[in-house]
Design a protein around this motif. Structure first.
Motif, PDB file in Angstrom:
ATOM      1  N   ASP A 130     -24.501   2.814  32.029  1.00  0.00           N
ATOM      2  CA  ASP A 130     -24.953   4.183  32.260  1.00  0.00           C
ATOM      3  C   ASP A 130     -24.803   4.653  33.707  1.00  0.00           C
ATOM      4  OD1 ASP A 130     -26.042   6.615  31.263  1.00  0.00           O
ATOM      5  OD2 ASP A 130     -27.959   6.102  32.163  1.00  0.00           O
ATOM      6  N   LYS A 136     -24.028  10.697  38.932  1.00  0.00           N
ATOM      7  CA  LYS A 136     -25.374  11.118  39.345  1.00  0.00           C
ATOM      8  C   LYS A 136     -25.840  10.195  40.462  1.00  0.00           C
ATOM      9  CE  LYS A 136     -27.554  13.332  35.378  1.00  0.00           C
ATOM     10  NZ  LYS A 136     -28.601  13.204  34.349  1.00  0.00           N
ATOM     11  N   LYS A 227     -20.264   8.251  26.946  1.00  0.00           N
ATOM     12  CA  LYS A 227     -20.766   8.914  28.156  1.00  0.00           C
ATOM     13  C   LYS A 227     -19.679   9.766  28.815  1.00  0.00           C
ATOM     14  CE  LYS A 227     -23.307   8.729  32.334  1.00  0.00           C
ATOM     15  NZ  LYS A 227     -24.332   8.107  33.127  1.00  0.00           N
ATOM     16  N   GLU A 237     -24.491  18.793  34.083  1.00  0.00           N
ATOM     17  CA  GLU A 237     -25.648  18.855  33.176  1.00  0.00           C
ATOM     18  C   GLU A 237     -26.162  20.281  32.956  1.00  0.00           C
ATOM     19  OE1 GLU A 237     -28.305  15.416  33.388  1.00  0.00           O
ATOM     20  OE2 GLU A 237     -29.940  16.748  32.810  1.00  0.00           O
ATOM     21  N   ARG A 241     -24.604  17.479  28.634  1.00  0.00           N
ATOM     22  CA  ARG A 241     -25.000  16.214  29.295  1.00  0.00           C
ATOM     23  C   ARG A 241     -26.481  15.894  29.119  1.00  0.00           C
ATOM     24  NH1 ARG A 241     -22.856  13.688  35.003  1.00  0.00           N
ATOM     25  NH2 ARG A 241     -24.116  11.800  34.872  1.00  0.00           N
ATOM     26  N   LEU A 244     -27.815  12.890  27.196  1.00  0.00           N
ATOM     27  CA  LEU A 244     -27.922  11.534  27.764  1.00  0.00           C
ATOM     28  C   LEU A 244     -29.354  11.232  28.209  1.00  0.00           C
ATOM     29  CD1 LEU A 244     -24.655  11.433  29.930  1.00  0.00           C
ATOM     30  CD2 LEU A 244     -24.983  10.479  27.651  1.00  0.00           C
ATOM     31  N   ASN A 245     -30.185  12.276  28.211  1.00  0.00           N
ATOM     32  CA  ASN A 245     -31.589  12.071  28.598  1.00  0.00           C
ATOM     33  C   ASN A 245     -32.470  11.752  27.397  1.00  0.00           C
ATOM     34  OD1 ASN A 245     -31.017  12.650  31.301  1.00  0.00           O
ATOM     35  ND2 ASN A 245     -31.180  14.844  30.934  1.00  0.00           N
TER      36      ASN A 245
HETATM   37  N1  GLY Z   1     -28.182   8.758  32.890  1.00  0.00           N
HETATM   38  C1  GLY Z   1     -27.954  10.048  32.370  1.00  0.00           C
HETATM   39  C2  GLY Z   1     -26.765  10.736  32.938  1.00  0.00           C
HETATM   40  O1  GLY Z   1     -25.937  10.108  33.594  1.00  0.00           O
HETATM   41  O2  GLY Z   1     -26.602  11.900  32.728  1.00  0.00           O
END
Ligand code: GLY
Length: 353
Positions: A130, A136, A227, A237, A241, A244-245
């Motif tokens: 991840d 991020k 991902k 995001e 995105r 992914l949370n």
């Molecule tokens: N860990 C969540 C992201 O990379 O958006």
């Protein structure tokens, strides 16, 4: 047999391998051949691997381990050392460690001289599946995780699964928590083919715990393919995105409440997943049978639902960076392997439970 898998993301390459560390370092040296480098390395990793990796002490900054280290002081330290060593705009910061090291080193790289190259060498399962991919970067503030950060893509990511051999069982299982997350969001990710991650994880549990190399590499590859499909569509995001949370709203709050000791990241995320899976069943967003399969999968990986005081956790969730002015944002399962965003006022969440 040594194997290497390559995963493509827009502008950089991700290598997943079980080859010797010397091979990984050769590749890393090749792509940084003309650069001055600062390696930001976790203390544990430095002790265990500095010789195997052939690290040169003059290029290394060692940081202590633990989420608490992802702070302003260490961030400034990285910048100061980079400046002392004379790193310029053309140079690179290389993170060798878990998510904490990757996040803080990435944040430093993204702000030093308005942004220099950084390379991720993740050493935990969680960072392999991840945090090392997707750009991020962050540091924490007292009661809020990842509240200061940037989007800054690495130049390359080198995943060598041999690091996992010395990862403690709790950390490995925490990484599996983040792996399981992808099983519940596969349909959202819009990857161009079905990976059947939910089914694969149901079948490969024993091999994964035994760290059978090809199984570990496949699982990392599948998670990253999902991902990357998401990040390629929505790097900053703004929409997609957010999936992914999944499990993270409650998960982050539990981490903060437990001062990052009671729960480590993947454990907390799994508790967040239990919470929204139960919620989704209660309001009939998902079928009884899918809920049961989901619970069985989490249980198979050794996770159990824990009790906590919801009103206290809600107070922390209000400060989550995903929260809007008066509502808390959750990702909730709405179909098999699919989640959707919902927003509720704190009192509405309390009424539901
Ligand atoms: N860990 C969540 C992201 O990379 O958006």
């Amino acid at each position: 047999m040594k194997q290497t898998l390559n995963v493509e993301i827009k502008n950089y390459k991700i290598t997943i391998t079980d080859s010797d560390f010397s091979k990984t370092m050769e590749e890393l040296n090749l792509i940084t051949a003309s650069q001055k480098r600062l390696f930001v390395v976790s203390n544990k990793v430095f002790k265990l691997y500095s010789e195997k990796l052939g690290l040169n002490k003059n290029e290394v900054l060692v940081l202590p381990d633990g989420e608490k280290q992802k702070n302003f002081k260490n961030y400034i330290k990285i910048l100061e050392i980079a400046a002392q060593k004379g790193l310029t705009r053309n140079d690179a910061i290389i993170a060798i460690g878990g998510g904490v090291i990757g996040d803080i080193a990435g944040f430093a790289a993204s702000t030093y001289m308005r942004g220099i190259d950084y390379i991720q060498v993740p050493t935990t399962l969680l960072s392999m599946v991840d945090s090392s991919v997707g750009g991020k970067t962050a540091i924490d503030m007292k009661d809020a995780k990842n509240i200061v950060g940037t989007f800054w893509q690495p130049k390359a990511v080198f995943i060598n699964i041999n690091f996992l051999k010395t990862l403690n069982k709790r950390q490995f299982k925490s990484g599996l928590g983040e792996v399981l997350k992808y099983a519940f969001i596969e349909e959202n990710c819009k990857y161009n083919q079905q990976l059947y991650l939910f089914e694969y994880l149901t079948l490969c549990c024993e091999k994964l715990f035994a760290q059978e190399p090809m199984t570990v590499m496949r699982v990392i590859e599948y998670c990253l393919k999902l991902k990357i499909a998401v990040v390629n569509e929505d790097e900053k995001e703004k929409g997609l995105r957010k999936v992914l949370n999944f499990g993270h709203t409650l998960g982050h709050a539990l981490e903060v409440k437990g001062k990052f000791r009671k729960y480590i990241h993947g454990e907390a995320v799994v508790q967040g997943m239990f919470f929204v899976l139960n919620w989704a069943k209660k309001v009939e967003l998902i079928s009884y049978s899918y809920h049961r399969l989901a619970m069985e999968l989490l249980t198979k990986y050794g996770f159990k639902e824990q009790k906590f005081k919801l009103p206290e956790i809600i107070e922390i969730m209000k400060k989550d960076k995903k929260a809007t002015s008066d509502k808390i944002v959750f990702l909730i399962p709405c179909d098999k392997k699919k989640v959707k965003e919902v927003k509720f006022r704190p009192e509405e969440v309390l009424e539901m439970f």
